[in-house]
Enzyme design. Structure first.
Site, PDB file in Angstrom:
ATOM      1  N   ASN A 210       0.851  -1.202   0.000  1.00  0.00           N
ATOM      2  CA  ASN A 210       0.000   0.000   0.000  1.00  0.00           C
ATOM      3  C   ASN A 210       0.878   1.240   0.000  1.00  0.00           C
ATOM      4  O   ASN A 210       2.099   1.148  -0.051  1.00  0.00           O
ATOM      5  CB  ASN A 210      -0.949  -0.034   1.204  1.00  0.00           C
ATOM      6  N   PRO A 305      -3.250 -11.649  10.473  1.00  0.00           N
ATOM      7  CA  PRO A 305      -3.546 -11.417  11.891  1.00  0.00           C
ATOM      8  C   PRO A 305      -3.689  -9.920  12.148  1.00  0.00           C
ATOM      9  O   PRO A 305      -2.966  -9.118  11.556  1.00  0.00           O
ATOM     10  CB  PRO A 305      -2.307 -11.971  12.608  1.00  0.00           C
TER      11      PRO A 305
HETATM   12  O1  C5P Z   1      -8.930  -2.147  11.043  1.00  0.00           O
HETATM   13  P1  C5P Z   1      -7.886  -1.272  10.471  1.00  0.00           P
HETATM   14  O2  C5P Z   1      -6.893  -2.008   9.605  1.00  0.00           O
HETATM   15  O3  C5P Z   1      -8.390  -0.037   9.785  1.00  0.00           O
HETATM   16  O4  C5P Z   1      -7.103  -0.750  11.760  1.00  0.00           O
HETATM   17  C1  C5P Z   1      -6.020   0.106  11.630  1.00  0.00           C
HETATM   18  C2  C5P Z   1      -5.173  -0.018  12.849  1.00  0.00           C
HETATM   19  O5  C5P Z   1      -4.917  -1.398  13.135  1.00  0.00           O
HETATM   20  C3  C5P Z   1      -3.809   0.590  12.659  1.00  0.00           C
HETATM   21  O6  C5P Z   1      -3.382   1.059  13.920  1.00  0.00           O
HETATM   22  C4  C5P Z   1      -2.961  -0.577  12.176  1.00  0.00           C
HETATM   23  O7  C5P Z   1      -1.593  -0.390  12.477  1.00  0.00           O
HETATM   24  C5  C5P Z   1      -3.549  -1.730  12.967  1.00  0.00           C
HETATM   25  N1  C5P Z   1      -3.533  -3.012  12.266  1.00  0.00           N
HETATM   26  C6  C5P Z   1      -2.736  -4.040  12.739  1.00  0.00           C
HETATM   27  N2  C5P Z   1      -2.743  -5.263  12.122  1.00  0.00           N
HETATM   28  C7  C5P Z   1      -3.526  -5.482  11.059  1.00  0.00           C
HETATM   29  C8  C5P Z   1      -4.350  -4.452  10.570  1.00  0.00           C
HETATM   30  C9  C5P Z   1      -4.327  -3.234  11.194  1.00  0.00           C
HETATM   31  O8  C5P Z   1      -1.997  -3.838  13.718  1.00  0.00           O
HETATM   32  N3  C5P Z   1      -3.527  -6.664  10.467  1.00  0.00           N
END
Ligand code: C5P
Length: 408
Positions: A210, A305
């Site tokens: 990304n 995860p």
């Molecule tokens: O649910 P979402 O991906 O939008 O959440 C974003 C937050 O979750 C960010 O703080 C990101 O670093 C963390 N995150 C994570 N592991 C993932 C997905 C997101 O730690 N697999």
């Protein structure tokens, strides 16, 4: 020091152009009722004369360690004992290096070694000197040893450049020296930060990733170190260099990031998930480069995860901060995410129209259970400092309202 009187302040002045601002500091310290004695390095006298400081402080100014006449008055050990607090403003790169090395090659460094008073530095130098790994290392060593820092500020510099390295304003130094608030809000805390994108391999040459540059996470790591924390940065592949002087662990995939985080988390007091972790990865990674034989290609993706949720589910757990990058309904999505993942705080980014990802500036709205604060658009370095100050504030408040120590 007895509480009834204002503290005796030993002001060290080293040789930088910001020395002229130390004159104002002397005046303000005296207005606050302090007795101020000034010790200058030789180089400082090229910028401001000892007579100026003598007139402003109303006390003799010292420069030399081997000055028999001055030493017969208040010698360097007596001076070191006399001081309730030591402040060095400006603290040049050279002075920081000498202090970090424990040198005692002039009066000022000798007094710093001989005193039991807390030492506060107001660093001031050209931005490249400030960012140099040697200075970063000296800064980190001094912080580790309990020396406190105020600034430097970011802005225009005497050399015509723009960046971090301006000496903090006298009012900020005064506040840091005499104000009640802790100088380094995260002193002694251990902060674990994730940053950057992850890369999920499709085959040996292709991957899913990304637009995250890692800039916000790196800014947070630097700001956390400046705030006195011991920092570990776990980052995916980033275009920018990992910050010098900070322990960093480079990973590629979400699974690797999760593993590294879970290994480091028991030692963390604060976890900030700033990484843009890929939510999905290909179910299988082809060992050979995929050939374009068919008109369409279907990749099957499986969930990665959720590192943040895993950390928030630990018991005991650190203070957990997540990020939410949203293109719409920022507030609603951020609040929902904070509740679902059981976060202590969430920093929400509006990433619609290419905002936030890879850019120098950003704006954030930060939510915590029962509160929110908006940080307007500004450089990520400043935003990172503001966010860490808020984290420190919330930790203190959470602690104050907790009946018992929970291990946080
Ligand atoms: O649910 P979402 O991906 O939008 O959440 C974003 C937050 O979750 C960010 O703080 C990101 O670093 C963390 N995150 C994570 N592991 C993932 C997905 C997101 O730690 N697999």
């Amino acid at each position: 020091m007895d509480n009834a009187r204002s503290p005796n302040i030993l002001l060290g002045v080293s040789g930088g152009i910001a020395a002229y601002k130390a004159c104002e500091l002397v005046r303000r310290l005296r207005d606050a009722g302090c007795v101020v004695r000034v010790v200058m390095t030789r180089a400082a006298t090229a910028f401001v004369t000892p007579l100026t400081f003598q007139a402003l402080s109303g006390q003799p100014v010292r420069m030399d360690l081997l000055d028999a006449e001055a030493e017969s008055g208040m010698d360097h050990i007596a001076l070191a004992r006399w001081a309730d607090r030591v402040v060095i403003a400006p603290a040049t790169a050279d002075l920081m290096a000498r202090l970090a090395a424990g040198l005692a090659d002039d009066l000022l460094t000798t007094v710093c070694l001989a005193t039991e008073a807390p030492i506060l530095l107001a660093p001031a130098m050209n931005r490249v000197m400030w960012e140099h790994p040697a200075t970063r290392g000296n800064h980190a060593r001094l912080l580790e040893r309990g020396v406190r820092m105020v600034g430097p500020d970011t802005g225009g510099q005497a050399c015509g450049e723009h960046g971090a390295g301006r000496m903090a304003e006298p009012a900020s130094i005064l506040q840091a020296l005499l104000g009640g608030a802790p100088l380094l809000p995260l002193q002694g805390r251990r902060v674990l930060i994730t940053a950057g994108p992850t890369r999920e391999a499709i085959d040996p040459v292709r991957f899913i990733a990304n637009r995250s540059s890692g800039r916000m996470g790196v800014a947070l790591a630097e700001a956390a170190r400046e705030a006195g924390a011991e920092v570990c940065l776990i980052h995916g592949p980033m275009a920018l260099p990992a910050p010098a002087g900070i322990r960093n662990i480079a990973v590629e995939t979400a699974a690797e990031m999760a593993q590294a985080v879970l290994q480091e988390i028991p030692a963390a007091d604060v976890f900030i998930a700033a990484a843009a972790v890929a939510d999905y990865r290909p179910r299988t990674t082809s060992a050979q480069k995929l050939k374009k034989t068919a008109d369409t290609l279907t990749l099957e993706l499986v969930r990665n995860p959720d590192i943040l949720a895993q950390v928030a589910a630990l018991e005991p757990r650190p203070f957990v901060v997540g990020f939410a990058a949203e293109t719409e309904n920022l507030r609603a999505h951020a609040l929902e995410k904070m509740q679902r993942k059981h976060l202590d705080m969430i920093a929400a980014n509006d990433v619609s129209g290419g905002r936030a990802f890879g850019t120098e500036d950003n704006a954030l709205t930060v939510f915590w259970p029962g509160g929110e604060r908006r940080f307007p658009e500004q450089p990520k370095a400043l935003l990172a400092r503001a966010l860490l100050a808020l984290i420190a504030e919330r930790i203190e408040e959470t602690r104050a309202s907790e009946p018992m120590e929970t291990g946080r």
